[in-house]
Design a protein around this motif. Structure first.
Motif, short mmCIF file in Angstrom:
data_model
loop_
_atom_site.label_atom_id
_atom_site.label_comp_id
_atom_site.label_asym_id
_atom_site.label_seq_id
_atom_site.Cartn_x
_atom_site.Cartn_y
_atom_site.Cartn_z
N THR A 99 1.04 -1.11 0.19
CA THR A 99 0.19 -0.12 -0.10
C THR A 99 0.70 1.28 0.17
O THR A 99 0.65 2.33 -0.66
N THR A 100 1.88 1.21 0.78
CA THR A 100 2.80 2.45 0.73
C THR A 100 3.45 2.62 -0.51
O THR A 100 3.81 3.82 -0.99
N ILE A 101 3.84 1.43 -0.96
CA ILE A 101 4.63 1.57 -2.42
C ILE A 101 3.76 2.46 -3.45
O ILE A 101 4.19 3.38 -3.99
N VAL B 165 11.43 4.99 0.45
CA VAL B 165 10.45 4.15 0.75
C VAL B 165 10.58 2.58 -0.03
O VAL B 165 10.27 1.51 0.41
N VAL B 166 11.29 2.68 -1.13
CA VAL B 166 11.45 1.30 -1.83
C VAL B 166 12.42 0.73 -1.46
O VAL B 166 12.54 -0.51 -1.03
N ASP B 167 13.52 1.48 -0.92
CA ASP B 167 14.62 0.65 -0.03
C ASP B 167 14.31 0.02 1.21
O ASP B 167 14.70 -0.94 1.65
N GLY B 168 13.25 0.90 1.95
CA GLY B 168 13.00 0.22 3.18
C GLY B 168 12.03 -0.91 3.01
O GLY B 168 12.25 -1.98 3.75
N ALA B 169 11.03 -1.03 1.89
CA ALA B 169 10.17 -2.04 1.78
C ALA B 169 11.04 -3.16 1.05
O ALA B 169 10.68 -4.26 1.49
N ARG B 170 12.18 -2.94 0.38
CA ARG B 170 13.00 -3.90 0.02
C ARG B 170 13.68 -4.95 1.05
O ARG B 170 13.58 -6.14 1.26
#
Length: 486
Positions: free
Chosen positions: A293-295, A435-440
């Motif tokens: 959802t955040t992505i 956001v992307v680095d954190g989600a990964r």
């Protein structure tokens, strides 16, 4: 002491299963449905630090009362407790939809959580006592699991659609017609509880108060840890107090003539392993919708409505996976099913993480989403079948509460840990990249955890039960002989 039971098979299995499946869908739905609506909900006066309690109030009440709710289903009657849970859900949903202040809304979410804690174990124990252990129960759990697991994903879909079209209050009001439908279906198919109702005098009130307080404080500490810090007084005091109360509870139960939770239940190997798998499940694949959802919203600029539509794919995959999980459990066995599916789930999450990029799109993430969503459905069905395998009917509610507690605590711990990992991985230079680095990074950690749960699946000891038609009721004595103590 004669306990209320549902020893007689349901009068209409298809209708009863529909009622129980829809009830479970509602429980899963309410866990995620408010995520997308949070920005709109904040307009009634929430400050940024309060808003997370819209989720946490539900989680704390749900996790805190699950064991009590499960045991009450065994002792007071599963049908009675089932209707009590439905009523609490209806009251909480109505209160939430009418709320004009943060305090009222948080109270409504707590009532919903309490309703879930009462309803979830009653629903599962009605399944496991109405359908004979083996292929018959596995098929029923497949349908029930399809509704419950997909409900968590469907919550994100409906949350976006309802918020966009009707406003955030609709995410609460939508429960009311569902509760009415479930109540009518249950009334027409689930027989009344038989046996004498347990008197308040013989009910283990000290044990009930102690374990409920311990569970509530444990979940509270786990929820508060990421928000205020793991060394903050409220976190430390909550966790320490929970540990002390668990010890006190063990003493109470060992000295009580009619304990709320018989300590002999700890001998059931599969129950502990199943609860552990449920913990890992919710801590990983259960937390991924938050990051997806955040992505979609923060990086790919999806609206709430578009985000909801995107969740149709994982929802459909979960539905397929849950039905497939019931079939696999009956053909290759629960142990192989859970061992293999947790490993494949880890691979799917790794694929999802590898495909994440700032310049990407939802379509580029589809391969990973399909893999972990299919296995999410398989695991959801199989883990509950494993946790309740071999237990006598009179302890099915307790087993359901224990397994559901593992799932709820796993959700609190998992989301806290993965959000912390996500924050630590952010370099702080570009919001989208962070956001992307954190989600990964969070996804890679989740992949390791769920794959490690394969060890728990491999340790299960499940006695294969042939598919006999018609399936005769299995009495408590026969069930207890099938159980392999650790």
């Amino acid at each position: 002491m004669a306990l209320p039971t549902n020893a007689a098979r349901v009068s209409n299995p298809a209708l009863a299963l529909a009622a129980l499946a829809i009830a479970q869908l509602t429980i899963g739905l309410d866990y995620n449905i408010v995520f997308v609506a949070l920005p709109d909900i904040s307009t009634i006066g929430f400050d940024p630090h309060q808003l997370q309690w819209t989720i946490s109030a539900y989680t704390v009440a749900f996790g805190g009362f699950l064991l009590l709710g499960g045991r009450c289903a065994d002792l007071l009657g599963r049908r009675r407790v089932f209707y009590t849970g439905l009523t609490l859900y209806a009251v909480g949903s109505l209160l939430g939809g009418l709320a004009q202040s943060p305090a009222i809304l948080l109270a409504a979410r707590a009532v919903q959580g309490l309703g879930g804690a009462v309803l979830a174990p009653a629903t599962l124990s009605l399944i496991t006592t109405a359908f004979a252990e083996g292929p018959q129960r596995n098929r029923a759990l497949g349908i029930w699991g399809a509704a419950g697991s997909s409900g968590m994903v469907l919550g994100s879909l409906l949350g976006g659609v309802l918020t966009e079209w009707l406003g955030w209050r609709a995410v609460f009001f939508v429960n009311l017609p569902i509760v009415v439908v479930v109540a009518l279906l249950a009334a027409a198919s689930i027989p009344r509880d038989t046996g004498a109702s347990l008197s308040l005098r013989s009910f283990d009130i000290p044990g009930a108060v102690t374990i409920t307080a311990a569970s509530t404080l444990l979940v509270l500490g786990l929820v508060q840890g990421p928000a205020v810090g793991w060394q903050a007084p409220v976190t430390v005091i909550s966790l320490v107090a929970a540990a002390v109360l668990v010890a006190v509870f063990a003493v109470i139960e060992s000295r009580t003539r009619e304990p709320l939770i018989p300590l002999t239940v700890l001998r059931f190997r599969n129950l502990g392993l199943g609860a552990g798998i449920a913990f890992a499940f919710m801590a990983t694949v259960g937390a991924l919708p938050y990051f997806l959802t955040t992505i979609l919203q923060d990086v790919y600029d999806y609206t709430a409505f578009e985000t909801g539509l995107a969740f149709i794919l994982p929802c459909a995959c979960v539905l397929v996976g849950t039905v497939l999980g019931g079939k696999l459990a009956s053909t290759i066995g629960l142990r192989v099913t859970l061992t293999a599916s947790t490993v494949v789930a880890g691979a799917g999450i790794v694929l999802f993480a590898a495909l994440l990029s700032v310049d990407g799109s939802f379509l580029s993430l589809v391969p990973g989403i399909v893999v972990f969503s299919l296995t999410q459905g398989i695991i959801f069905t199989a883990m509950y079948a494993a946790a309740t395998s071999g237990l006598p009917d009179e302890q099915q509610g307790l087993a359901s509460g224990v397994a559901s507690s593992g799932q709820q605590i796993g959700g609190a711990v998992g989301l806290a840990v993965l959000v912390a990992v996500s924050g630590a991985a952010a370099a702080g230079q570009n919001p989208d990249v962070d956001v992307v680095d954190g989600a990964r990074a969070a996804s890679y950690v989740a992949a390791v955890i769920i794959a490690a749960a394969a060890l728990l699946g491999a340790a299960l000891r499940i006695k294969r039960v042939p598919d006999v038609v018609p399936a005769a009721p299995v009495d408590a004595a026969e069930r207890s002989t099938e159980t392999t103590p650790s």
